[in-house]
Design a protein around this motif. Structure first.
Motif, PDB file in Angstrom:
ATOM      1  N   GLU A 141      57.519 -75.861  29.345  1.00 40.88           N
ATOM      2  CA  GLU A 141      57.546 -77.324  29.287  1.00 40.88           C
ATOM      3  C   GLU A 141      57.325 -77.937  30.665  1.00 40.88           C
ATOM      4  N   LYS A 142      57.834 -77.312  31.695  1.00 38.73           N
ATOM      5  CA  LYS A 142      57.648 -77.822  33.056  1.00 38.73           C
ATOM      6  C   LYS A 142      56.186 -77.759  33.464  1.00 38.73           C
ATOM      7  N   ASP A 185      61.583 -73.792  28.026  1.00 44.00           N
ATOM      8  CA  ASP A 185      62.027 -74.499  29.223  1.00 44.00           C
ATOM      9  C   ASP A 185      61.035 -74.348  30.360  1.00 44.00           C
ATOM     10  N   GLU A 186      60.597 -73.116  30.605  1.00 48.17           N
ATOM     11  CA  GLU A 186      59.648 -72.876  31.696  1.00 48.17           C
ATOM     12  C   GLU A 186      58.275 -73.446  31.363  1.00 48.17           C
TER      13      GLU A 186
END
Length: 258
Positions: A237-238, A234-235
């Motif tokens: 991917e940003k 999640d982190e």
């Protein structure tokens, strides 16, 4: 042009299928719950099992082991199966330890996969540094792998291995034309023992590496499944959102043009 199919099994483990070859990277097939000790007081717990069991893989022609001494890259279940999986390519130190049908490579050494009816694939070991400057005597030798075969339009397939961004990777960017990249991330840290020192790339370093290498296809691996990973998908991917990155869930397969 030859297509290559990549299946993300989990953690660093992926199945690469190209030109009649089935090549496994950093095999990890232990069930979840086990603890792995990496030396100097560091350890990690496995949180998630493999998406595909070893018995369901089918035949394996070759195995790429970036290093043998960390259980999140070669665990006991996989090590026991190495003799059944064809030739293992790894570091020189690991080859001495593992024995059997194992080929040891130092950075920039090359060897060739050859068999009737299959593409000839050149394997080149690429440099890695599995931690901050000066950590090599502690973390031990690690290599990545480049795979090259005739008909690659976009460039070689590169498995970075467990590494931080340093001059050795910048040298890869200068020496190789990379088409498809399996990029090890995870931002491995052991905060209570080594503070904020990282032992694999975080997404920010991965972004810098992508800007240097400019690959056509990017598939991140080695960012989930163990407790010592400090940066998940999640982190990451940003941070990597502006690049064409293919995130494969464990068990998911992608075919790309090489």
């Amino acid at each position: 042009m030859t297509d290559v199919t990549i299946t993300h099994i989990g953690g660093p483990t992926a199945l690469i299928e190209v030109g009649g070859w089935r090549i496994l990277t950093d095999p990890t097939f232990d069930p979840p719950g086990k603890r792995y000790f990496f030396g100097w007081g560091t350890m990690s717990r496995k949180l998630v099992g493999p998406s595909i069991l070893a018995k369901d893989l089918g035949p394996i022609d070759a195995v790429l082991v970036s290093h043998h001494h960390h259980g999140d890259n070669l665990d006991p279940s996989a090590q026991a199966l190495l003799p059944t999986w064809g030739t293992t390519y790894t570091t020189k130190k690991a080859a001495k330890k593992l024995g059997g049908n194992t080929v040891g490579l130092a950075a920039w050494d090359t060897t060739t996969l050859e068999a009737p009816g299959k593409l000839s694939v050149t394997i080149t070991a690429t440099p890695c540094r599995h931690g901050p400057a000066g950590s090599d005597p502690i973390t031990g030798p690690v290599v990545g792998f480049s795979l090259k075969w005739e008909g690659q339009e976009h460039g070689e397939l590169w498995v970075t291995g467990d590494t931080v961004l340093y001059d050795g990777l910048r040298d890869v960017a200068k020496r190789l034309k990379v088409g498809t990249m399996l990029m090890h991330l995870g931002s491995v840290r052991f905060r209570y023992l080594s503070g904020w020192f990282r032992y694999t790339m975080d997404a920010k370093e991965g972004l810098e590496l992508l800007d240097l290498v400019k690959p056509t296809n990017v598939i991140p691996v080695h960012y989930e499944g163990w407790s010592h990973f400090q940066q998940g998908r999640d982190e990451a991917e940003k941070v990597l959102a502006d690049h064409k990155v293919t995130w494969l869930n464990p068990g998911e397969t992608k075919t790309v043009q090489a």
